[in-house]
Design a protein around this motif. Sequence first.
Motif: not given
Length: 223
Positions: A159-161, A173-178
């Motif tokens: 979902t973040m992608l 979104a990048y932070y949460n993917l991290g």
Amino acid sequence: MVSKLQQGIKEMQNQNFEEAAKLFTEAIDEEPKNPIGYINFGNLLLHMSDYSRAQRFFERAIELDEHAATAYFGLGNTYYEQSLYPQAQEQFSKAVETGLEEADVYFMLGMTFVHQDHHKLALPYLLRAAELDSDDVDIQFQYGLCLAQAGEIAQAKATMLKVLELESEHSDAYYNLGVIALYEENPIQALEYFDRAIEIQPEHALAANGKKQIEQVLHNDQD
């Protein structure tokens, strides 16, 4: 011929609140049994953060028509804006029960559960909102966040992608993917995501903190 309600909505959209209030008042005076006038005036008052008066207008609309779904939605928003989440939840639920099938109401209903730390209960509503409006960045992001908080990591990642497909410069979104990459024990990829978040938003404190922690671990591993 454009009705006073339609004119009032147009004035409200153009930020001419006094003129909108005048038109809505005239519409209510002309049709005092029509709930739509009260709903529109309630929305105007809600927009102006006059919550107690907005509540009275929405309640009057519901008295006139107990199936007025948008009145329940407006009343829910009135409570939500005051952080009264259980009350907001009740009204959003009634809006759905009375036939309001829009992304916004499912999203707001889901968010009332999120604010009460009931992430698993929030998920079906946020999922429905995400299905109804697949291009809304905020809905997709909050759905992804809720998935992560409910422990659904693979779905949260997907979902973040998707959020990044909709908005390529979405730092959170990048932070949460991290964070997800760290959970997957992939610190190098996590570092890349945190770096990208900081590149987009230099003051992103959470990403900066995550980056610092990874760099310390990697440095210690080299010693």
